[in-house]
Each structure stands twice: as structure tokens, then as C-alpha cells.
Design an enzyme around this catalytic site. Structure first.
Site, PDB file in Angstrom:
ATOM      1  N   TYR A  12       0.815  -1.213   0.000  1.00  0.00           N
ATOM      2  CA  TYR A  12       0.000   0.000   0.000  1.00  0.00           C
ATOM      3  C   TYR A  12       0.853   1.269   0.000  1.00  0.00           C
ATOM      4  O   TYR A  12       0.613   2.203  -0.772  1.00  0.00           O
ATOM      5  CB  TYR A  12      -0.938   0.007   1.217  1.00  0.00           C
ATOM      6  CG  TYR A  12      -1.757   1.268   1.339  1.00  0.00           C
ATOM      7  CD1 TYR A  12      -2.981   1.391   0.697  1.00  0.00           C
ATOM      8  CD2 TYR A  12      -1.293   2.349   2.087  1.00  0.00           C
ATOM      9  CE1 TYR A  12      -3.726   2.554   0.791  1.00  0.00           C
ATOM     10  CE2 TYR A  12      -2.022   3.509   2.182  1.00  0.00           C
ATOM     11  CZ  TYR A  12      -3.245   3.617   1.541  1.00  0.00           C
ATOM     12  OH  TYR A  12      -3.965   4.778   1.637  1.00  0.00           O
ATOM     13  N   ASP A  26      -8.594  -3.372  -1.105  1.00  0.00           N
ATOM     14  CA  ASP A  26      -9.814  -2.625  -1.427  1.00  0.00           C
ATOM     15  C   ASP A  26      -9.495  -1.291  -2.088  1.00  0.00           C
ATOM     16  O   ASP A  26     -10.277  -0.788  -2.907  1.00  0.00           O
ATOM     17  CB  ASP A  26     -10.627  -2.387  -0.157  1.00  0.00           C
ATOM     18  CG  ASP A  26      -9.781  -1.816   0.973  1.00  0.00           C
ATOM     19  OD1 ASP A  26      -9.819  -0.594   1.177  1.00  0.00           O
ATOM     20  OD2 ASP A  26      -9.075  -2.596   1.650  1.00  0.00           O
ATOM     21  N   LYS A  46     -11.459  -8.865   5.560  1.00  0.00           N
ATOM     22  CA  LYS A  46     -11.975  -7.507   5.806  1.00  0.00           C
ATOM     23  C   LYS A  46     -12.707  -7.041   4.557  1.00  0.00           C
ATOM     24  O   LYS A  46     -12.109  -6.872   3.496  1.00  0.00           O
ATOM     25  CB  LYS A  46     -10.822  -6.547   6.120  1.00  0.00           C
ATOM     26  CG  LYS A  46     -11.280  -5.114   6.399  1.00  0.00           C
ATOM     27  CD  LYS A  46     -10.133  -4.124   6.340  1.00  0.00           C
ATOM     28  CE  LYS A  46      -9.646  -3.890   4.928  1.00  0.00           C
ATOM     29  NZ  LYS A  46      -8.726  -2.745   4.791  1.00  0.00           N
TER      30      LYS A  46
END
Length: 518
Positions: free
Chosen positions: A260, A295, A367
């Protein structure tokens, strides 16, 4: 819901590619440490506080060691030697360095220096083990919520206001409180000190802020009879330090992704890979669940076209996690409900994607993230989108459920927005409690074919990444349509080549049985 017919050999081949990709990076990075890993080590050895200019003492010691040409030997080794030589605590050594009264030098007795560092590491590991035990005791006495756990965000910028909002959210039904960090903290190469009240878009991650929120959630958990989990952001240039602080203060979850920071914050690739190994090792030892960030890919790339990159990244994140000692139930692998609502049959594809991830990672604490990209400010449509998201979550058995807000794209949620989100989720989860066991997906139908197609694309892209290397794949913009290079980004100057004498006392104590996974 009946399992989708997926080719298990195909899953095994994809996972094998991911394992080799992660191992190659691990082997390449094992020769290096970073300034942040060394600062985290000092924090775990008991060094805290700031100097007269509000510079954190771990930063002062590491900068001093860099100036002396000693950091490559390991900060713990050098500080341990100074403690022995001068009969000082680690904190006193740091304070002496900060005031200029003490100059650190290479130890003459390496064995004695290691023993001193080992003693401090043993003490901290006992403390962290005690915090793990405390969590288990609270879960036993207060009780735990059924899954999917309801995950809610607070983001006022003021820790005391965050505490008030977190208490209210827990009383309304939230199971997890995530404290959003102040904008830009991931790019700070130091950790602010003490309680903070002036964050922007979130509250600074500090050890004192962790302590204040942990204490508040323990109190409300005891009152309502349900353990409330606490989440923060273990990412950015200080990833290992935040992991250390979270372990000390008994956080339960950490946003902690292997890529990320590279992709979305332009942090140097090498720096990120090294830091994430250490931070995940600490999280694993502390019993913390990590939440990965796949996500986010779907906020910049199309959720249908890029679905396979989410699964590919999850498989890579899983293997990085194994290398650091994390168990499957500590892997909150991220995915999201982000398909354009105007797409015909989009709900079917969302169901296919969510069920695919659930079957590929049957033991993981997945998640699941709510719609954000295609939320328009129309709160009525937004409530419908969130309801459909809630349906997918319960019928596919997701574990960590980040609540969607009908006011997404308008403002940071108000207490009443959170209340309505909790109401929505609880209604769906209650009225559809056993629907998953009643549903039969049509064999060979659109849902199953979509999942099979995504899996095939995932296997192919992982095989390609294995052939060219992860760094080259990131350079091509494989994930989130964003390209980064190995020498670009922030923080490369904080990467240090270890000497033959390099020593850090924590990996041997924290990694445990991680080796059997690789």
C-alpha cells in the site's frame, strides 16, 4: 451458500507463485535494515520521550548512530553496550545522547552487548505476552461479538473527542473502533509524542493516544459486556514503530499492507518491504490481526476489470504474512464492494468476487469494505448500496465488516450516521442470519463462471509476476494502475546494509515457528 466449483489445483498453482514471489523479495531484503526498524527496536527496548526540541529520542539515537557510522551493526547492540559500559538504563543512554553528554561507540565485547539487548528484549516480550493474555481474559469474561464484526471509524483529530465518539459507537453496537490517522502522518519519518488534539482528517497515531483509547474501550466493554477491538494504521514511513507501540498498548488490529505505501503513498519499495517484514513480525507476536489494503485498488482501477489484481495481491500479502509469523486468522485480507451500481448484474459479480475470496482463504479474517467510489451524495441511494453490501457480507461469511455510510462523499460521519449504519447492518444480519445455508448457486451459472474467470486471470498474472519479479510488476502499474520504481519514492535514504556483526534481539524471540510456512 454452496461452495463454488473452483479448480483447487489452479488455486494451489497461484498460491505457489505468490509464495515464490514473496520469498524472492524476503531473500533480497534480508541483507538490509532501516532507520525505522532500528527506532522500533529502541522503543521495544524501553526508549521513549522527546528532547527539548520535541524530537523523539529514538530518532535522536538513530541519527547519532548514523553519524557515527554504527547503525549498520544494529541500534540494539550499540545501546546494549553503552548500558553495560556506563551502567545506565536504555532511556538514560538515549537522554545522554540527546544532550550531547554521551557518544556511542562500537562495543569491545559483542557478546556482553548482545546479552544486555537480549535481557531488554525478554522483558518487553513478557510485557507483550501479558497484553495478549489480557485480551484473552477480556474476551472470556466480557464476551465476543459474532461475525461479521461491525467496524466503525472515528476521525475527529482530537483524541479526547475520538474517545467520546468511540464510546458512543460501541454502545450503539460497534465491535471494532478504528481511529483514522491525521492526513499525511504516513509520510512523517517520526512518531509524534503524547496526547494530541490538532489532527486534520484524523488523529495522530501516538503511544499515549493508543493508551487513552484502549483504556476507554476496556471500560465501555466491561459495562456493555462485549470486548471492543481497537484498530489503527501501521503503515507509512514509521510502520515498525507503530507496530511496536500497538503491541505495547494492546491494539487488536492494524492496517498493515505489504504494498500500500509503495503504491498509494509513493514510499520507496525497498524501505516498505523491509519495514513490513518487521512490523508484521511484531503484530504476529502481539496477536494483532492485520488488515491489508487491496480494497484501495478498486478506488483507482475498475472493480470488474481489476478483480484479479485484488486476489493476486491478497495471495502475495498472505505469503508475506506467513514469512513474518502471522497465522491465517490474523490475516484480515482486504476486498471491497466497489462495482459501478449502473452495471447490469453487478450484484452477481460482487457475490462472485466475495465468495471467491472466502473460498480461497477459508481461515482468514477477511476484511470487507463498503462502497465508496460510486457513492454520490444521494443518501437514499447510498443506503440501498450499503444494504446490498451488507447482504453480500453475511451470505458469504465475511469476518470484518467495515460499515458503509449513506453520507459517504458528503462529510466525515456524524454519530447519527454511524447509528443508522449499525441499524442497517444489524437488520440485514439478523433477518438473513441463516440465509447462507439455504442458498444454492446454480452450477455453471453466471456467478460461478465469473469466479472461475477471475481465478484464471489471477493464476496468469501471478505467473507473470513470478517471471519478471514483483518490483518490475509494480513498475508496470499492475496494481491499482499506479506505477512505482525501486529507486523512487520517499525513504530510500533510510535503508541500511547490515554488517556481518548486525544484531537485533527481537526476531529470534518473536518469529517463533514462521519458518515452516516457507
Amino acid at each position: 451458500m454452496n461452495p463454488l466449483q473452483l479448480d483447487t489445483a489452479q488455486i494451489d498453482r497461484a498460491r505457489g507463485s505468490a509464495r515464490r514471489i514473496a520469498r524472492q523479495v524476503y531473500d533480497e531484503m534480508s541483507a538490509f535494515t532501516t532507520t525505522t526498524v532500528e527506532r522500533a527496536t529502541l522503543r521495544l527496548m524501553g526508549i521513549d520521550g522527546i528532547d527539548e526540541n520535541e524530537v523523539p529520542l529514538p530518532n535522536r539515537v538513530v541519527e547519532h548512530l548514523q553519524a557515527q557510522g554504527l547503525l549498520a551493526h544494529g541500534a540494539g547492540l550499540i545501546v546494549g553496550a553503552a548500558m553495560q559500559q556506563h551502567q545506565l538504563s536504555a532511556q538514560q543512554v538515549a537522554e545522554g545522547v540527546a544532550t550531547g553528554q554521551l557518544t556511542l561507540r562500537m562495543p569491545s565485547d559483542l557478546s556482553a552487548a548482545r546479552q544486555q539487548a537480549d535481557a531488554l528484549a525478554d522483558r518487553m516480550c513478557q510485557h507483550i505476552a501479558g497484553q495478549r493474555g489480557q485480551r484473552q481474559q477480556f474476551l472470556s469474561t466480557q464476551g465476543d461479538a459474532p461475525t461479521p464484526w461491525l467496524y466503525l471509524i472515528v476521525a475527529t483529530g482530537n483524541i479526547y473527542e475520538d474517545v467520546a465518539q468511540a464510546r458512543a459507537a460501541a454502545e450503539q453496537g460497534a465491535d471494532i473502533i478504528a481511529v483514522i490517522r491525521s492526513t499525511g502522518q504516513s509520510l512523517l519519518d517520526y512518531v509524534p509524542y503524547g496526547a494530541t488534539t490538532e489532527g486534520f482528517g484524523g488523529t495522530f497515531a501516538t503511544q499515549e493516544n493508543f493508551r487513552l483509547m484502549r483504556t476507554a474501550l476496556d471500560e465501555v466493554g466491561q459495562r456493555i459486556g462485549r470486548y471492543i477491538r481497537l484498530t489503527n494504521y501501521c503503515s507509512g514511513l514509521c510502520m515498525p514503530e507503530i507496530a511496536a507501540m500497538g503491541a505495547m498498548e494492546r491494539l487488536d488490529m492494524m492496517l498493515n499492507d505489504s504494498m500500500y505505501g509503495i503504491i498509494f503513498r509513493d514510499i520507496n519499495m525497498k524501505r516498505t518491504f523491509i519495514d513490513q517484514f518487521f512490523s508484521r513480525m511484531v503484530n504476529a507476536y502481539a496477536g494483532i490481526i492485520i488488515n491489508t489494503g487491496e480494497d484501495n485498488y478498486l478506488t483507482t482501477a475498475d472493480a470488474v476489470e481489476a478483480a484479479h489484481t485484488v486476489l493476486a495481491s491478497q495471495l502475495i500479502n498472505e505469503q508475506f504474512a506467513y514469512l513474518s509469523g502471522l497465522k491465517p486468522d490474523q490475516m484480515g485480507l482486504g476486498h471491497a464492494f466497489e462495482i459501478n451500481p449502473e452495471l447490469e448484474n453487478g450484484f452477481l459479480w460482487e457475490l462472485a468476487h466475495a465468495q471467491l475470496v472466502r473460498q480461497v482463504f477459508p481461515e482468514a479474517s477477511l476484511k470487507y469494505m463498503p462502497p465508496t467510489k460510486h457513492m454520490t451524495g444521494n443518501i437514499f441511494k447510498g443506503q440501498v448500496q450499503d444494504t446490498l453490501f451488507n447482504v453480500i457480507s453475511t451470505v458469504t461469511g465475511q469476518h470484518i465488516h467495515l460499515l458503509g455510510m449513506m453520507t459517504e462523499a458528503i462529510h466525515t460521519p456524524f454519530i447519527q450516521d454511524r447509528f443508522l449504519a449499525i441499524q442497517n447492518a444489524k437488520y440485514v444480519f439478523g433477518t438473513m442470519k441463516d440465509l447462507h445455508s439455504e442458498l444454492q448457486v446454480k452450477p455453471g451459472g453466471q456467478i460461478e463462471r465469473r469466479a472461475q474467470a477471475v481465478l484464471a486471470e489471477t493464476e496468469a498474472i501471478l505467473a507473470r509476476i513470478e517471471s519478471i519479479g514483483l518490483a518490475a510488476a509494480i513498475g508496470e502499474g499492475t496494481f491499482a494502475d499506479i506505477s512505482r520504481t525501486p529507486t523512487g519514492g520517499k525513504g530510500l535514504d533510510g535503508v541500511i546494509t547490515k554488517t556481518a556483526e548486525y544484531y537485533n534481539p527481537f526476531p529470534a524471540r518473536m518469529q517463533g515457528g514462521a519458518a515452516h510456512h516457507v
